[in-house]
Design an enzyme around this catalytic site. Structure first.
Site, PDB file in Angstrom:
ATOM      1  N   GLY A  75       0.782  -1.236   0.000  1.00 26.28           N
ATOM      2  CA  GLY A  75       0.000   0.000   0.000  1.00 26.28           C
ATOM      3  C   GLY A  75       0.811   1.281   0.000  1.00 26.28           C
ATOM      4  N   SER A  76       2.067   1.231  -0.486  1.00 25.79           N
ATOM      5  CA  SER A  76       2.827   2.490  -0.494  1.00 25.79           C
ATOM      6  C   SER A  76       2.234   3.475  -1.503  1.00 25.79           C
ATOM      7  CB  SER A  76       4.316   2.243  -0.764  1.00 25.79           C
ATOM      8  OG  SER A  76       4.533   1.860  -2.096  1.00 25.79           O
ATOM      9  N   ARG A 103      -5.843  -8.657  -8.833  1.00 24.30           N
ATOM     10  CA  ARG A 103      -6.894  -9.396  -9.552  1.00 24.30           C
ATOM     11  C   ARG A 103      -7.194  -8.740 -10.877  1.00 24.30           C
ATOM     12  NH1 ARG A 103      -9.027 -13.231  -7.016  1.00 24.30           N
ATOM     13  NH2 ARG A 103      -8.697 -13.246  -4.781  1.00 24.30           N
ATOM     14  N   ILE A 134      -9.652  -7.445 -13.634  1.00 20.37           N
ATOM     15  CA  ILE A 134     -11.006  -6.885 -13.602  1.00 20.37           C
ATOM     16  C   ILE A 134     -11.770  -7.465 -14.801  1.00 20.37           C
ATOM     17  CG2 ILE A 134     -12.318  -4.724 -13.692  1.00 20.37           C
ATOM     18  CD1 ILE A 134     -10.472  -4.844 -11.234  1.00 20.37           C
ATOM     19  N   ASN A 192      -4.417   2.231 -13.603  1.00 19.71           N
ATOM     20  CA  ASN A 192      -3.487   1.338 -12.922  1.00 19.71           C
ATOM     21  C   ASN A 192      -2.078   1.906 -13.053  1.00 19.71           C
ATOM     22  OD1 ASN A 192      -2.556  -1.047 -11.605  1.00 19.71           O
ATOM     23  ND2 ASN A 192      -2.006  -1.944 -13.580  1.00 19.71           N
ATOM     24  N   HIS A 229       2.020   0.628 -13.116  1.00 20.29           N
ATOM     25  CA  HIS A 229       2.821  -0.584 -13.290  1.00 20.29           C
ATOM     26  C   HIS A 229       4.301  -0.215 -13.344  1.00 20.29           C
ATOM     27  CE1 HIS A 229       3.468  -4.758 -14.253  1.00 20.29           C
ATOM     28  NE2 HIS A 229       4.362  -4.359 -15.141  1.00 20.29           N
TER      29      HIS A 229
HETATM   30  C1  GRF Z   1       3.649  -1.242  -7.359  1.00 16.69           C
HETATM   31  O1  GRF Z   1       4.948  -1.461  -7.840  1.00 16.69           O
HETATM   32  C2  GRF Z   1       2.684  -1.069  -8.483  1.00 16.69           C
HETATM   33  O2  GRF Z   1       3.223  -0.489  -9.613  1.00 16.69           O
HETATM   34  C3  GRF Z   1       2.298  -2.496  -8.808  1.00 16.69           C
HETATM   35  O3  GRF Z   1       2.224  -3.131  -7.559  1.00 16.69           O
HETATM   36  C4  GRF Z   1       3.111  -2.477  -6.650  1.00 16.69           C
HETATM   37  C5  GRF Z   1       2.336  -2.132  -5.423  1.00 16.69           C
HETATM   38  O4  GRF Z   1       3.160  -1.616  -4.408  1.00 16.69           O
HETATM   39  N1  GRF Z   1       1.076  -2.565  -9.576  1.00 16.69           N
HETATM   40  P1  GRF Z   1       2.525  -0.906  -3.129  1.00 16.69           P
HETATM   41  O5  GRF Z   1       1.595  -1.932  -2.480  1.00 16.69           O
HETATM   42  O6  GRF Z   1       1.769   0.292  -3.603  1.00 16.69           O
HETATM   43  O7  GRF Z   1       3.672  -0.557  -2.241  1.00 16.69           O
END
Ligand code: GRF
Length: 209
Positions: free
Chosen positions: A15-16, A93, A95, A115, A117
């Site tokens: 959840g950062s 998951r 969608i 999203n 990534h």
């Molecule tokens: C991030 O690297 C994001 O790009 C990917 O999953 C990771 C989640 O990290 N989809 P966090 O839980 O937000 O720290």
């Protein structure tokens, strides 16, 4: 009349990014936007504690039955909070097309879901993207923001920013820089949406007929 943009964040892990989004929202005029809730599909996800600490409603909707049932539960929350935009932040998951269709029904034809990534898509979709790019020693990787479609990390790209691997000796340093970049880019996207610099169709209740 200016409306408040209502955001939901879906996350399954640390959840950062969710935390960065919430902190960004706290710097923006509260009448412009609000994080309504964080949703996790994983009971043990640290993101739920973060929600609590940051004073944001957290929901746990575990997938116990089939995907359609799970998504219907989530859609009820989307409706209850009249969510305008969904930010996926490490949501593990896919969608379904049906969910995206339902979301479009509520937003004049737009499925307002984004999203983040940690690679330059289409390179390295799916999990362990940072690790794979680093172990391949590609000259550069980066971060992608994209609209969500039914594929895995395949929706239309909104923004990408590159990060050279040059000078990074350890994976952990590289990872930390990627995450820093993510937090900044996702925050900027949030700001642009909340300040209506990105076209927003507001939630429109679906009337069953
Ligand atoms: C991030 O690297 C994001 O790009 C990917 O999953 C990771 C989640 O990290 N989809 P966090 O839980 O937000 O720290």
């Amino acid at each position: 009349m200016s409306k408040t943009v209502r955001i939901a964040i879906f996350a399954s892990g640390t959840g950062s990014n969710a935390e960065a989004l919430i902190k960004k929202m706290q710097t923006l005029p509260s009448e412009n936007g609000r994080v309504e809730f964080i949703l996790s599909d994983k009971r043990e996800a640290p993101v739920l504690e973060k929600a609590l600490r940051l004073g944001v409603t957290g929901y746990l909707v575990e997938k116990t039955g089939d995907r359609a049932v799970h998504e219907q539960e989530i859609l009820k929350l989307v409706d209850r909070h009249q969510i305008d935009w969904i930010f996926l932040a490490g949501y593990m998951r896919l969608i379904s097309p049906q969910f995206l269709k339902e979301l479009r029904l509520r937003h004049q034809g737009q499925a307002q879901m984004v999203n983040i990534h940690p690679s330059l898509l289409p390179a390295y979709p799916g999990s362990q993207a940072i690790e794979r790019a680093f172990s391949d020693q590609v000259p550069e990787s980066g971060v992608t923001l994209h609209l969500v479609d039914e594929g895995m990390d395949t929706g239309p790209v909104l923004r990408q920013e590159k990060l050279s691997l040059h000078g990074f000796e350890s994976l952990s340093d590289f990872k930390a820089r990627i995450h820093e970049l993510e937090h900044r880019l996702y925050g900027e996207l949030l700001e642009n949406i909340v300040n209506k610099k990105i076209a927003t169709s507001f939630f429109k209740e679906v009337i069953e007929c």
